[in-house]
Design a protein around this motif. Structure first.
Motif, PDB file in Angstrom:
ATOM      1  N   GLU A  24       3.430  -6.856  11.944  1.00 60.11           N
ATOM      2  CA  GLU A  24       4.362  -5.837  11.433  1.00 60.11           C
ATOM      3  C   GLU A  24       3.656  -4.802  10.544  1.00 60.11           C
ATOM      4  N   GLY A  25       3.936  -3.527  10.788  1.00 60.80           N
ATOM      5  CA  GLY A  25       3.410  -2.450   9.938  1.00 60.80           C
ATOM      6  C   GLY A  25       2.322  -1.639  10.612  1.00 60.80           C
ATOM      7  N   ILE A  26       1.668  -2.222  11.624  1.00 60.12           N
ATOM      8  CA  ILE A  26       0.651  -1.464  12.366  1.00 60.12           C
ATOM      9  C   ILE A  26       1.038  -1.424  13.847  1.00 60.12           C
ATOM     10  N   GLY A  65       9.825  -0.226   6.553  1.00 63.47           N
ATOM     11  CA  GLY A  65      10.113  -1.019   5.362  1.00 63.47           C
ATOM     12  C   GLY A  65       9.292  -0.679   4.152  1.00 63.47           C
ATOM     13  N   ASN A  66       7.969  -0.808   4.250  1.00 63.26           N
ATOM     14  CA  ASN A  66       7.182  -0.655   3.025  1.00 63.26           C
ATOM     15  C   ASN A  66       7.231   0.768   2.479  1.00 63.26           C
ATOM     16  N   THR A  67       7.225   1.770   3.344  1.00 65.06           N
ATOM     17  CA  THR A  67       7.333   3.147   2.855  1.00 65.06           C
ATOM     18  C   THR A  67       8.690   3.349   2.195  1.00 65.06           C
ATOM     19  N   ALA A 125      -3.704   0.718  11.544  1.00 63.37           N
ATOM     20  CA  ALA A 125      -3.044   2.019  11.696  1.00 63.37           C
ATOM     21  C   ALA A 125      -1.611   1.844  12.165  1.00 63.37           C
ATOM     22  N   GLY A 126      -0.688   2.410  11.379  1.00 59.63           N
ATOM     23  CA  GLY A 126       0.722   2.517  11.767  1.00 59.63           C
ATOM     24  C   GLY A 126       0.993   4.007  11.937  1.00 59.63           C
ATOM     25  N   THR A 127       1.298   4.683  10.812  1.00 65.50           N
ATOM     26  CA  THR A 127       1.335   6.149  10.876  1.00 65.50           C
ATOM     27  C   THR A 127      -0.080   6.710  10.993  1.00 65.50           C
ATOM     28  N   GLY A 128      -1.077   5.912  10.584  1.00 68.84           N
ATOM     29  CA  GLY A 128      -2.466   6.367  10.563  1.00 68.84           C
ATOM     30  C   GLY A 128      -2.859   7.032   9.253  1.00 68.84           C
ATOM     31  N   GLY A 129      -1.918   7.171   8.318  1.00 69.27           N
ATOM     32  CA  GLY A 129      -2.209   7.843   7.050  1.00 69.27           C
ATOM     33  C   GLY A 129      -3.246   7.109   6.210  1.00 69.27           C
ATOM     34  N   THR A 130      -3.099   5.810   6.095  1.00 68.41           N
ATOM     35  CA  THR A 130      -4.055   5.024   5.303  1.00 68.41           C
ATOM     36  C   THR A 130      -5.457   5.166   5.875  1.00 68.41           C
ATOM     37  N   PHE A 131      -5.562   4.935   7.199  1.00 67.50           N
ATOM     38  CA  PHE A 131      -6.885   4.963   7.824  1.00 67.50           C
ATOM     39  C   PHE A 131      -7.506   6.357   7.702  1.00 67.50           C
ATOM     40  N   SER A 140       0.913  -9.954   8.067  1.00 67.69           N
ATOM     41  CA  SER A 140       0.219 -10.041   9.356  1.00 67.69           C
ATOM     42  C   SER A 140      -0.712  -8.857   9.623  1.00 67.69           C
ATOM     43  N   SER A 141      -0.415  -7.674   9.064  1.00 70.96           N
ATOM     44  CA  SER A 141      -1.359  -6.559   9.282  1.00 70.96           C
ATOM     45  C   SER A 141      -2.665  -6.831   8.538  1.00 70.96           C
ATOM     46  N   SER A 142      -2.584  -7.545   7.401  1.00 72.29           N
ATOM     47  CA  SER A 142      -3.799  -7.955   6.685  1.00 72.29           C
ATOM     48  C   SER A 142      -4.557  -8.989   7.517  1.00 72.29           C
ATOM     49  N   ILE A 196       0.818  -1.210   0.000  1.00 73.54           N
ATOM     50  CA  ILE A 196       0.000   0.000   0.000  1.00 73.54           C
ATOM     51  C   ILE A 196       0.857   1.268   0.000  1.00 73.54           C
ATOM     52  N   LYS A 197       2.129   1.136   0.440  1.00 70.20           N
ATOM     53  CA  LYS A 197       2.972   2.313   0.614  1.00 70.20           C
ATOM     54  C   LYS A 197       3.613   2.796  -0.692  1.00 70.20           C
ATOM     55  N   ASP A 198       3.408   2.056  -1.794  1.00 72.83           N
ATOM     56  CA  ASP A 198       3.820   2.600  -3.095  1.00 72.83           C
ATOM     57  C   ASP A 198       3.074   3.897  -3.373  1.00 72.83           C
TER      58      ASP A 198
HETATM   59  N1  PMP Z   1       0.426  -2.651   7.084  1.00 72.41           N
HETATM   60  C1  PMP Z   1       1.695  -2.663   6.661  1.00 72.41           C
HETATM   61  C2  PMP Z   1       2.301  -3.971   6.261  1.00 72.41           C
HETATM   62  C3  PMP Z   1       2.446  -1.478   6.615  1.00 72.41           C
HETATM   63  O1  PMP Z   1       3.729  -1.501   6.203  1.00 72.41           O
HETATM   64  C4  PMP Z   1       1.835  -0.268   7.018  1.00 72.41           C
HETATM   65  C5  PMP Z   1       2.642   0.990   7.000  1.00 72.41           C
HETATM   66  N2  PMP Z   1       3.331   1.207   8.227  1.00 72.41           N
HETATM   67  C6  PMP Z   1       0.505  -0.306   7.483  1.00 72.41           C
HETATM   68  C7  PMP Z   1      -0.175  -1.510   7.479  1.00 72.41           C
HETATM   69  C8  PMP Z   1      -0.194   0.889   8.067  1.00 72.41           C
HETATM   70  O2  PMP Z   1      -0.275   1.981   7.238  1.00 72.41           O
HETATM   71  P1  PMP Z   1      -0.270   3.458   7.825  1.00 72.41           P
HETATM   72  O3  PMP Z   1       1.156   3.788   8.163  1.00 72.41           O
HETATM   73  O4  PMP Z   1      -0.782   4.277   6.709  1.00 72.41           O
HETATM   74  O5  PMP Z   1      -1.134   3.512   9.039  1.00 72.41           O
END
Ligand code: PMP
Length: 304
Positions: free
Chosen positions: A220-222, A72-74, A177-183, A264-266, A41-43
């Motif tokens: 990982e990621g959230i 990582g993904n960002t 939510a990780g950074t919360g940007g997606t949500f 795992s965040s999925s 999603i971070k592309d």
């Molecule tokens: N899932 C994964 C695997 C991620 O890498 C991220 C980004 N940190 C998120 C969910 C959450 O996205 P966001 O930072 O926009 O909240």
């Protein structure tokens, strides 16, 4: 159709109706973000940070070095977008995050700088700022505070979901939510179109949105160490806290029953969506996000 750059392949991911028995005969639709060219999603964010930075004059190709703290993904998304403009990229990554993601960042031409696991993202952010102070024309996009982060999702992911749904009414939106940007960005776009949509943020146990306590987690990621600043701009109806055990069990179930190789965040988003389905009226439509795939976590034993 012939595409002419990898940048054109970002976004427009499929919205898949999951073929799972659900409480109340609700439908769970998952946006398959692992099908982006960098695998997550971070592309979308990488593209927005680089192109938005150039448009604002903060990034000058041929001059600027991009430096960013990332799990990582960002970093992969930034490295992919920066390639197009031949921008040098340095990514500061805490050691604990998956080796596959770090290998992919290097493959795309970025330099990876590790910080100790114990310091988490806070130490990586500090190191990125220190590094930027020593390099002329360095720019730190800072995904944790940059308004382009939610904007990337408000402008692309939210409208795509609405277009994918067509006339089908949306009952709930469930996302990690990780950074919360997606949500925040996606929920904002969906609430503007359907004010009554029930919005649910997802965190792993060990994150503090539902009051903590904070502790390390395998998902990982959230997960957040502080409330994301982007949450001020959106209504959050509920927050689900999902255990690592439940998230990883869902990852295995998705592979065996749905043929979906998700991270795992999925898995956490799937568990939360099933919980939400049990709480909503019959035949609700729940949209969730699958941010990345399992292939970047094989060395961490995601299926063990
Ligand atoms: N899932 C994964 C695997 C991620 O890498 C991220 C980004 N940190 C998120 C969910 C959450 O996205 P966001 O930072 O926009 O909240």
């Amino acid at each position: 159709m012939i595409y002419h750059s990898v940048a054109e392949l970002i976004g427009h991911t499929p919205l898949l109706a999951l073929d799972l028995p659900t409480p109340n005969h609700s439908q769970i639709l998952a946006k398959l973000e692992f099908l982006n060219p960098g695998g997550s999603i971070k592309d979308r964010l990488g593209q927005m940070l680089i192109e938005g930075g150039i448009a604002a004059g903060k990034i000058v190709p041929g001059q600027t070095t991009i430096i960013e703290p990332t799990a990582g993904n960002t970093g992969i998304g930034i490295a992919l977008a920066a390639q197009r403009y031949q921008l040098p990229v340095k990514l500061v990554v805490p050691e604990k995050f998956s080796q596959e993601k770090q290998t992919l960042m290097r493959a795309l031409g970025a330099e990876v700088i590790n910080t100790p696991t114990a310091g988490g993202m806070t130490a990586a952010t500090k190191r990125a700022k220190e590094l930027a102070a020593t390099i002329p024309h360095a720019y730190v996009p800072n995904q944790f505070a940059n308004p382009l982060n939610p904007a990337a999702y408000q402008r692309t992911l939210g409208p795509e979901i609405l277009a994918d749904l067509g006339p089908q009414p949306l009952t709930a939106f469930v996302a990690g939510a990780g950074t919360g940007g997606t949500f925040a960005g996606t929920a904002q776009a969906l609430q503007a179109a359907e004010p009554a949509v029930h919005t649910v943020a997802v965190e792993p146990a060990g994150s503090i949105l539902n009051g903590g306590p904070a502790h390390p987690h395998r998902t990982e990621g959230i997960g957040v160490e502080a409330i994301p600043p982007f949450f001020d701009q959106v209504r959050i109806d509920d927050t689900k806290t999902i255990s690592d055990e439940a998230a990883f069990a869902a990852v295995k179930r998705a592979a065996r029953e749905l043929g979906l190789l998700i991270g795992s965040s999925s898995g956490a988003a799937l568990v939360a969506s099933l919980e939400v389905a049990a709480e909503l009226p019959a035949k609700s439509t729940i949209v969730t996000i699958f941010p990345d795939g399992s292939d970047r976590y094989l060395s961490e034993g995601i299926y063990d």
